[in-house]
Design a protein around this motif. Sequence first.
Motif, PDB file in Angstrom:
ATOM      1  N   ALA A 167       0.829  -1.207   0.000  1.00 36.97           N
ATOM      2  CA  ALA A 167       0.000   0.000   0.000  1.00 36.97           C
ATOM      3  C   ALA A 167       0.860   1.251   0.000  1.00 36.97           C
ATOM      4  O   ALA A 167       0.591   2.218  -0.725  1.00 36.97           O
ATOM      5  N   ASP A 168       1.912   1.234   0.804  1.00 41.72           N
ATOM      6  CA  ASP A 168       2.820   2.386   0.843  1.00 41.72           C
ATOM      7  C   ASP A 168       3.549   2.572  -0.486  1.00 41.72           C
ATOM      8  O   ASP A 168       3.959   3.695  -0.820  1.00 41.72           O
ATOM      9  N   GLY A 169       3.731   1.488  -1.221  1.00 39.56           N
ATOM     10  CA  GLY A 169       4.461   1.545  -2.483  1.00 39.56           C
ATOM     11  C   GLY A 169       3.592   1.780  -3.698  1.00 39.56           C
ATOM     12  O   GLY A 169       4.068   1.640  -4.828  1.00 39.56           O
ATOM     13  N   GLY A 170       2.332   2.127  -3.495  1.00 39.92           N
ATOM     14  CA  GLY A 170       1.466   2.459  -4.615  1.00 39.92           C
ATOM     15  C   GLY A 170       0.880   1.280  -5.366  1.00 39.92           C
ATOM     16  O   GLY A 170       0.351   1.435  -6.467  1.00 39.92           O
ATOM     17  N   ILE A 171       0.942   0.102  -4.781  1.00 35.13           N
ATOM     18  CA  ILE A 171       0.376  -1.087  -5.416  1.00 35.13           C
ATOM     19  C   ILE A 171      -1.137  -1.115  -5.166  1.00 35.13           C
ATOM     20  O   ILE A 171      -1.595  -0.906  -4.036  1.00 35.13           O
ATOM     21  N   ALA A 172      -1.907  -1.381  -6.218  1.00 32.75           N
ATOM     22  CA  ALA A 172      -3.364  -1.439  -6.094  1.00 32.75           C
ATOM     23  C   ALA A 172      -3.876  -2.860  -5.937  1.00 32.75           C
ATOM     24  O   ALA A 172      -4.918  -3.075  -5.308  1.00 32.75           O
ATOM     25  N   ILE A 173      -3.156  -3.837  -6.517  1.00 32.49           N
ATOM     26  CA  ILE A 173      -3.611  -5.227  -6.509  1.00 32.49           C
ATOM     27  C   ILE A 173      -2.466  -6.141  -6.110  1.00 32.49           C
ATOM     28  O   ILE A 173      -1.367  -6.063  -6.680  1.00 32.49           O
ATOM     29  N   ASP A 174      -2.723  -6.994  -5.135  1.00 31.88           N
ATOM     30  CA  ASP A 174      -1.817  -8.109  -4.861  1.00 31.88           C
ATOM     31  C   ASP A 174      -2.423  -9.358  -5.486  1.00 31.88           C
ATOM     32  O   ASP A 174      -3.626  -9.606  -5.367  1.00 31.88           O
ATOM     33  N   THR A 175      -1.588 -10.159  -6.148  1.00 38.67           N
ATOM     34  CA  THR A 175      -2.052 -11.413  -6.714  1.00 38.67           C
ATOM     35  C   THR A 175      -1.093 -12.538  -6.331  1.00 38.67           C
ATOM     36  O   THR A 175      -0.660 -13.341  -7.157  1.00 38.67           O
ATOM     37  N   SER A 176      -0.749 -12.551  -5.034  1.00 36.95           N
ATOM     38  CA  SER A 176       0.159 -13.566  -4.496  1.00 36.95           C
ATOM     39  C   SER A 176      -0.574 -14.784  -3.961  1.00 36.95           C
ATOM     40  O   SER A 176       0.030 -15.856  -3.813  1.00 36.95           O
ATOM     41  N   VAL A 177      -1.840 -14.631  -3.625  1.00 36.94           N
ATOM     42  CA  VAL A 177      -2.586 -15.729  -3.008  1.00 36.94           C
ATOM     43  C   VAL A 177      -2.872 -16.806  -4.047  1.00 36.94           C
ATOM     44  O   VAL A 177      -3.476 -16.537  -5.093  1.00 36.94           O
ATOM     45  N   ARG A 178      -2.440 -18.022  -3.749  1.00 31.78           N
ATOM     46  CA  ARG A 178      -2.731 -19.165  -4.606  1.00 31.78           C
ATOM     47  C   ARG A 178      -3.710 -20.059  -3.859  1.00 31.78           C
ATOM     48  O   ARG A 178      -3.331 -21.025  -3.194  1.00 31.78           O
ATOM     49  N   SER A 179      -4.969 -19.698  -3.985  1.00 30.18           N
ATOM     50  CA  SER A 179      -6.013 -20.399  -3.242  1.00 30.18           C
ATOM     51  C   SER A 179      -5.954 -21.902  -3.518  1.00 30.18           C
ATOM     52  O   SER A 179      -5.641 -22.342  -4.622  1.00 30.18           O
ATOM     53  N   ASN A 180      -6.251 -22.689  -2.476  1.00 28.60           N
ATOM     54  CA  ASN A 180      -6.252 -24.157  -2.523  1.00 28.60           C
ATOM     55  C   ASN A 180      -4.846 -24.756  -2.523  1.00 28.60           C
ATOM     56  O   ASN A 180      -4.683 -25.944  -2.783  1.00 28.60           O
ATOM     57  N   PHE A 181      -3.826 -23.929  -2.209  1.00 28.28           N
ATOM     58  CA  PHE A 181      -2.459 -24.433  -2.066  1.00 28.28           C
ATOM     59  C   PHE A 181      -1.943 -24.102  -0.666  1.00 28.28           C
ATOM     60  O   PHE A 181      -2.361 -23.113  -0.056  1.00 28.28           O
ATOM     61  N   ASP A 182      -1.006 -24.916  -0.198  1.00 25.21           N
ATOM     62  CA  ASP A 182      -0.415 -24.738   1.124  1.00 25.21           C
ATOM     63  C   ASP A 182       1.101 -24.915   1.013  1.00 25.21           C
ATOM     64  O   ASP A 182       1.578 -25.967   0.598  1.00 25.21           O
ATOM     65  N   TYR A 183       1.844 -23.861   1.375  1.00 26.41           N
ATOM     66  CA  TYR A 183       3.301 -23.895   1.309  1.00 26.41           C
ATOM     67  C   TYR A 183       3.933 -23.872   2.700  1.00 26.41           C
ATOM     68  O   TYR A 183       5.129 -23.635   2.839  1.00 26.41           O
ATOM     69  N   SER A 184       3.136 -24.142   3.706  1.00 26.62           N
ATOM     70  CA  SER A 184       3.644 -24.062   5.069  1.00 26.62           C
ATOM     71  C   SER A 184       4.677 -25.147   5.372  1.00 26.62           C
ATOM     72  O   SER A 184       5.500 -24.980   6.277  1.00 26.62           O
ATOM     73  N   PHE A 185       4.676 -26.245   4.631  1.00 29.93           N
ATOM     74  CA  PHE A 185       5.659 -27.304   4.844  1.00 29.93           C
ATOM     75  C   PHE A 185       7.075 -26.802   4.610  1.00 29.93           C
ATOM     76  O   PHE A 185       8.034 -27.355   5.159  1.00 29.93           O
ATOM     77  N   ALA A 186       7.217 -25.740   3.786  1.00 34.26           N
ATOM     78  CA  ALA A 186       8.541 -25.184   3.492  1.00 34.26           C
ATOM     79  C   ALA A 186       8.774 -23.852   4.194  1.00 34.26           C
ATOM     80  O   ALA A 186       9.770 -23.194   3.936  1.00 34.26           O
ATOM     81  N   GLY A 187       7.850 -23.466   5.064  1.00 36.90           N
ATOM     82  CA  GLY A 187       7.969 -22.184   5.750  1.00 36.90           C
ATOM     83  C   GLY A 187       7.192 -21.066   5.096  1.00 36.90           C
ATOM     84  O   GLY A 187       7.266 -19.916   5.533  1.00 36.90           O
ATOM     85  N   GLY A 188       6.428 -21.389   4.050  1.00 39.15           N
ATOM     86  CA  GLY A 188       5.647 -20.384   3.340  1.00 39.15           C
ATOM     87  C   GLY A 188       4.224 -20.291   3.859  1.00 39.15           C
ATOM     88  O   GLY A 188       3.854 -20.917   4.851  1.00 39.15           O
ATOM     89  N   PRO A 189       3.388 -19.514   3.182  1.00 37.91           N
ATOM     90  CA  PRO A 189       2.015 -19.303   3.634  1.00 37.91           C
ATOM     91  C   PRO A 189       1.083 -20.458   3.267  1.00 37.91           C
ATOM     92  O   PRO A 189       1.369 -21.249   2.363  1.00 37.91           O
ATOM     93  N   ASN A 190      -0.020 -20.514   3.976  1.00 41.43           N
ATOM     94  CA  ASN A 190      -1.071 -21.502   3.729  1.00 41.43           C
ATOM     95  C   ASN A 190      -2.283 -20.765   3.168  1.00 41.43           C
ATOM     96  O   ASN A 190      -2.870 -19.924   3.836  1.00 41.43           O
TER      97      ASN A 190
END
Length: 334
Positions: A167-190
């Motif tokens: 938001a501070d950097g002027g971004i209007a859309i985030d498209t990082s969420v990959r619904s129905n995937f889980d990366y927590s096994f490697a330390g990433g988001p669920n």
Amino acid sequence: MAGIRITDPPAPGSAVRFAPDFGQRFILTVDTEEEFDWNKPIERSGHTVHTIARLARFQEFCQGAGICPIYLVDYPIATSPAAADILRGPLAEGRAEIGVQLHPWVSPPHDEDVTEYNSFAGNLDPALEREKFTRLRQAIEGNFGKAPLIYRAGRYGIGPNTAQILADGGIAIDTSVRSNFDYSFAGGPNFRRLPLTPWWIDADRRLMELPLTTVYSGMLRQIGDWLYPRLWRIPQMRGVLSRLGIMERIPLTPEGVTLPEALRGIDIALDMGLPVLVFSFHSPSLAPGYTPYVRNEDDLDALYDWWRGVFAYLRKRNVAPTTVVEIMASVELA
């Protein structure tokens, strides 16, 4: 936006609403990045950028189909004169759009150890994540002549501080969420509990989440978000269920997904009423030998045929292409 995490379930009433004439649209996002060996641990050095030259053909292909691709570029691409030479014209003409993709291991400052955990930018110290994003964003705007409005974290690695940084950097859309995937096994988001429909991340509606589109197909698809993760210890069972048409997970990408599967996924996504279908793939797949999905020229021809088939089917279903600019102009903020 302090305390707001993109990985939290959306707040009630935060679903994005579009103008009545928006209908159902799609975007094509390209994770535009350096080449590296997908079978080896992540390294800070040793990568190449040979496939940049292939962006010219893909851009012409998209223009011929009336598609405005969205190039989500990381630091090696953002600082490449060749990439700027190829894309600056289409960007200026509105035939392409530019966005940010943060691969922290190749983005300065290089103050962290290169580990799998640190490959998810959201796991970094907040000041370091912010500085990496800021330098990358500045490089993109300086070299391509356009300010990026959309972001995707490399490896989908958003964290608790990402929303505020974007938001501070002027971004209007985030498209990082990959619904129905889980990366927590490697330390990433669920992302397993997050929806496929876009939502406002903050109450002020400064930042939208536009998830990548992945659906479940088959007789058991209604319980896919419960059943599929429970099969991770026996991955061969996932293949059995898919072959029998009982359940399969279909991301909208040419990488590892056949055209019939993709068309089935499109139908399901449209039947779900998704306003925007988000397609994606990695730019190194535009040349043979750099990803597991395109090993030779026949595979490359198949990738282009996949896109031709998808574009034709979307036209048949009256699903028009759209852009970041159009999406933001079509949202209802009241």
